[in-house]
Scaffold this motif. Structure first.
Motif, PDB file in Angstrom:
ATOM      1  N   ARG A   1       0.708  -1.277   0.133  1.00  0.00           N
ATOM      2  CA  ARG A   1      -0.050   0.090  -0.153  1.00  0.00           C
ATOM      3  C   ARG A   1       0.667   1.317   0.138  1.00  0.00           C
ATOM      4  O   ARG A   1       0.359   2.236  -0.068  1.00  0.00           O
ATOM      5  CB  ARG A   1      -0.945   0.082   1.069  1.00  0.00           C
ATOM      6  CG  ARG A   1      -2.028  -1.070   1.235  1.00  0.00           C
ATOM      7  CD  ARG A   1      -2.987  -0.974   2.189  1.00  0.00           C
ATOM      8  NE  ARG A   1      -2.241  -1.233   3.613  1.00  0.00           N
ATOM      9  CZ  ARG A   1      -1.730  -2.230   4.119  1.00  0.00           C
ATOM     10  NH1 ARG A   1      -2.404  -3.478   3.957  1.00  0.00           N
ATOM     11  NH2 ARG A   1      -1.459  -2.169   5.557  1.00  0.00           N
ATOM     12  N   LEU A   2       2.253   1.063  -0.068  1.00  0.00           N
ATOM     13  CA  LEU A   2       2.967   2.492   0.165  1.00  0.00           C
ATOM     14  C   LEU A   2       4.333   2.318  -0.848  1.00  0.00           C
ATOM     15  O   LEU A   2       4.600   0.951  -1.095  1.00  0.00           O
ATOM     16  CB  LEU A   2       3.398   2.804   1.601  1.00  0.00           C
ATOM     17  CG  LEU A   2       3.449   2.062   2.702  1.00  0.00           C
ATOM     18  CD1 LEU A   2       4.791   1.703   3.322  1.00  0.00           C
ATOM     19  CD2 LEU A   2       2.458   2.642   3.499  1.00  0.00           C
ATOM     20  N   ARG A   3       4.357   3.410  -1.138  1.00  0.00           N
ATOM     21  CA  ARG A   3       5.936   3.513  -1.650  1.00  0.00           C
ATOM     22  C   ARG A   3       7.037   3.311  -0.723  1.00  0.00           C
ATOM     23  O   ARG A   3       6.712   3.442   0.502  1.00  0.00           O
ATOM     24  CB  ARG A   3       6.131   4.664  -2.700  1.00  0.00           C
ATOM     25  CG  ARG A   3       4.971   4.956  -3.616  1.00  0.00           C
ATOM     26  CD  ARG A   3       5.290   6.055  -4.341  1.00  0.00           C
ATOM     27  NE  ARG A   3       4.195   6.235  -5.321  1.00  0.00           N
ATOM     28  CZ  ARG A   3       3.007   6.892  -5.269  1.00  0.00           C
ATOM     29  NH1 ARG A   3       2.707   7.391  -4.286  1.00  0.00           N
ATOM     30  NH2 ARG A   3       2.241   7.167  -6.158  1.00  0.00           N
ATOM     31  N   ALA A   4       8.156   2.967  -1.112  1.00  0.00           N
ATOM     32  CA  ALA A   4       9.361   2.675  -0.593  1.00  0.00           C
ATOM     33  C   ALA A   4       9.576   3.852   0.541  1.00  0.00           C
ATOM     34  O   ALA A   4       9.629   5.332   0.374  1.00  0.00           O
ATOM     35  CB  ALA A   4      10.757   2.801  -1.233  1.00  0.00           C
ATOM     36  N   SER A   5       9.766   3.502   1.929  1.00  0.00           N
ATOM     37  CA  SER A   5       9.924   4.671   3.014  1.00  0.00           C
ATOM     38  C   SER A   5      10.949   3.930   3.799  1.00  0.00           C
ATOM     39  O   SER A   5      10.848   2.844   3.978  1.00  0.00           O
ATOM     40  CB  SER A   5       8.619   5.142   3.549  1.00  0.00           C
ATOM     41  OG  SER A   5       8.694   6.425   3.827  1.00  0.00           O
ATOM     42  N   THR A   6      11.812   4.522   4.443  1.00  0.00           N
ATOM     43  CA  THR A   6      12.597   4.135   5.512  1.00  0.00           C
ATOM     44  C   THR A   6      12.241   4.430   7.027  1.00  0.00           C
ATOM     45  O   THR A   6      12.257   5.765   7.144  1.00  0.00           O
ATOM     46  CB  THR A   6      13.990   4.192   5.338  1.00  0.00           C
ATOM     47  OG1 THR A   6      14.291   3.735   3.805  1.00  0.00           O
ATOM     48  CG2 THR A   6      14.820   3.516   6.156  1.00  0.00           C
TER      49      THR A   6
ATOM     50  N   GLY B   1       5.764  11.449   6.427  1.00  0.00           N
ATOM     51  CA  GLY B   1       7.068  11.574   5.815  1.00  0.00           C
ATOM     52  C   GLY B   1       7.735  12.556   6.635  1.00  0.00           C
ATOM     53  O   GLY B   1       7.505  13.545   6.799  1.00  0.00           O
ATOM     54  N   TYR B   2       9.169  12.240   6.684  1.00  0.00           N
ATOM     55  CA  TYR B   2      10.080  12.783   7.472  1.00  0.00           C
ATOM     56  C   TYR B   2       9.671  13.299   8.923  1.00  0.00           C
ATOM     57  O   TYR B   2      10.375  13.912   9.497  1.00  0.00           O
ATOM     58  CB  TYR B   2      10.474  14.384   6.640  1.00  0.00           C
ATOM     59  CG  TYR B   2      10.837  14.021   5.195  1.00  0.00           C
ATOM     60  CD1 TYR B   2      12.135  13.176   4.929  1.00  0.00           C
ATOM     61  CD2 TYR B   2       9.934  14.453   4.012  1.00  0.00           C
ATOM     62  CE1 TYR B   2      12.446  12.909   3.794  1.00  0.00           C
ATOM     63  CE2 TYR B   2      10.500  14.080   3.073  1.00  0.00           C
ATOM     64  CZ  TYR B   2      11.659  13.317   2.606  1.00  0.00           C
ATOM     65  OH  TYR B   2      11.911  13.025   1.474  1.00  0.00           O
TER      66      TYR B   2
ATOM     67  N   GLY C   1      11.894   8.692   4.860  1.00  0.00           N
ATOM     68  CA  GLY C   1      11.246   8.795   3.861  1.00  0.00           C
ATOM     69  C   GLY C   1       9.971   9.935   3.415  1.00  0.00           C
ATOM     70  O   GLY C   1       9.735  10.477   4.509  1.00  0.00           O
ATOM     71  N   ARG C   2       9.838  10.052   2.174  1.00  0.00           N
ATOM     72  CA  ARG C   2       8.713  11.427   2.190  1.00  0.00           C
ATOM     73  C   ARG C   2       7.225  10.716   2.221  1.00  0.00           C
ATOM     74  O   ARG C   2       6.375  11.545   2.335  1.00  0.00           O
ATOM     75  CB  ARG C   2       8.941  12.037   0.995  1.00  0.00           C
ATOM     76  CG  ARG C   2       8.822  11.288  -0.400  1.00  0.00           C
ATOM     77  CD  ARG C   2       9.072  12.055  -1.670  1.00  0.00           C
ATOM     78  NE  ARG C   2       8.570  11.137  -2.857  1.00  0.00           N
ATOM     79  CZ  ARG C   2       8.448  11.575  -3.939  1.00  0.00           C
ATOM     80  NH1 ARG C   2       8.720  12.995  -4.306  1.00  0.00           N
ATOM     81  NH2 ARG C   2       8.066  10.939  -4.999  1.00  0.00           N
ATOM     82  N   HIS C   3       7.074   9.439   2.330  1.00  0.00           N
ATOM     83  CA  HIS C   3       5.770   8.846   2.126  1.00  0.00           C
ATOM     84  C   HIS C   3       5.445   8.347   3.796  1.00  0.00           C
ATOM     85  O   HIS C   3       6.285   7.849   4.344  1.00  0.00           O
ATOM     86  CB  HIS C   3       5.651   7.795   1.305  1.00  0.00           C
ATOM     87  CG  HIS C   3       5.837   8.061  -0.041  1.00  0.00           C
ATOM     88  ND1 HIS C   3       5.060   8.842  -0.825  1.00  0.00           N
ATOM     89  CD2 HIS C   3       6.988   7.835  -1.072  1.00  0.00           C
ATOM     90  CE1 HIS C   3       5.524   9.155  -2.101  1.00  0.00           C
ATOM     91  NE2 HIS C   3       6.655   8.706  -2.028  1.00  0.00           N
ATOM     92  N   ALA C   4       4.247   8.808   4.079  1.00  0.00           N
ATOM     93  CA  ALA C   4       3.762   8.336   5.593  1.00  0.00           C
ATOM     94  C   ALA C   4       3.929   6.804   5.692  1.00  0.00           C
ATOM     95  O   ALA C   4       3.616   5.893   4.402  1.00  0.00           O
ATOM     96  CB  ALA C   4       2.442   8.703   5.606  1.00  0.00           C
TER      97      ALA C   4
END
Length: 128
Positions: free
Chosen positions: A10-15, A76-77, A48-51
């Motif tokens: 459900r999300l793009r890559a985020s760390t 994000g962030y 990352g910029r995505h929640a």
């Protein structure tokens, strides 16, 4: 002490990472009071910029086995501090509502797991 990129359908890559595991104010008296317990925290940061929806994720001490279960979405962030003691959750601070310390000051490892129980990040401090 690894970092894992969270690839969820459900999300793009985020760390999501753990910041230095134990933070305590030097002026705090370590007497077991709620103030002292809340001076102990772990910071979880989304780099990352995505929640990322952290609902179902856990933060655990390998020494004390204290575990906190998340019920929040981290933008994000953004970062959130997970305090040991009691308090009212906000966007920046959440509370484990414990009456005893969750972390070993001399050595411990904080383990962050996602909702599939996969290790996302760990931080170790103290002697091996």
């Amino acid at each position: 002490m690894g970092r894992q990129t969270v690839n969820h359908p459900r999300l793009r890559a985020s760390t999501v990472i753990l910041r230095p595991a134990i933070s305590r104010h030097l002026r705090t008296v370590h007497d077991g009071s709620n103030r002292s317990l809340n001076a102990e925290w772990v910071t979880v940061k989304n780099t990352g910029r995505h929640a990322v929806n952290l609902t179902g994720w856990t933060l655990t001490s390998r020494r004390t086995h204290a575990t906190y279960r998340f019920h929040l979405r981290l933008g994000g962030y953004q970062q959130v501090r997970v305090h040991t003691g009691r308090g009212h959750d906000t966007m920046r601070d959440v509370y484990q509502n414990r009456r005893t310390y969750a972390w070993d000051n001399h050595r411990d490892t904080a383990v962050l797991r996602n909702d599939h129980r996969l290790v996302v990040d760990t931080k170790h401090w103290g002697r091996p």
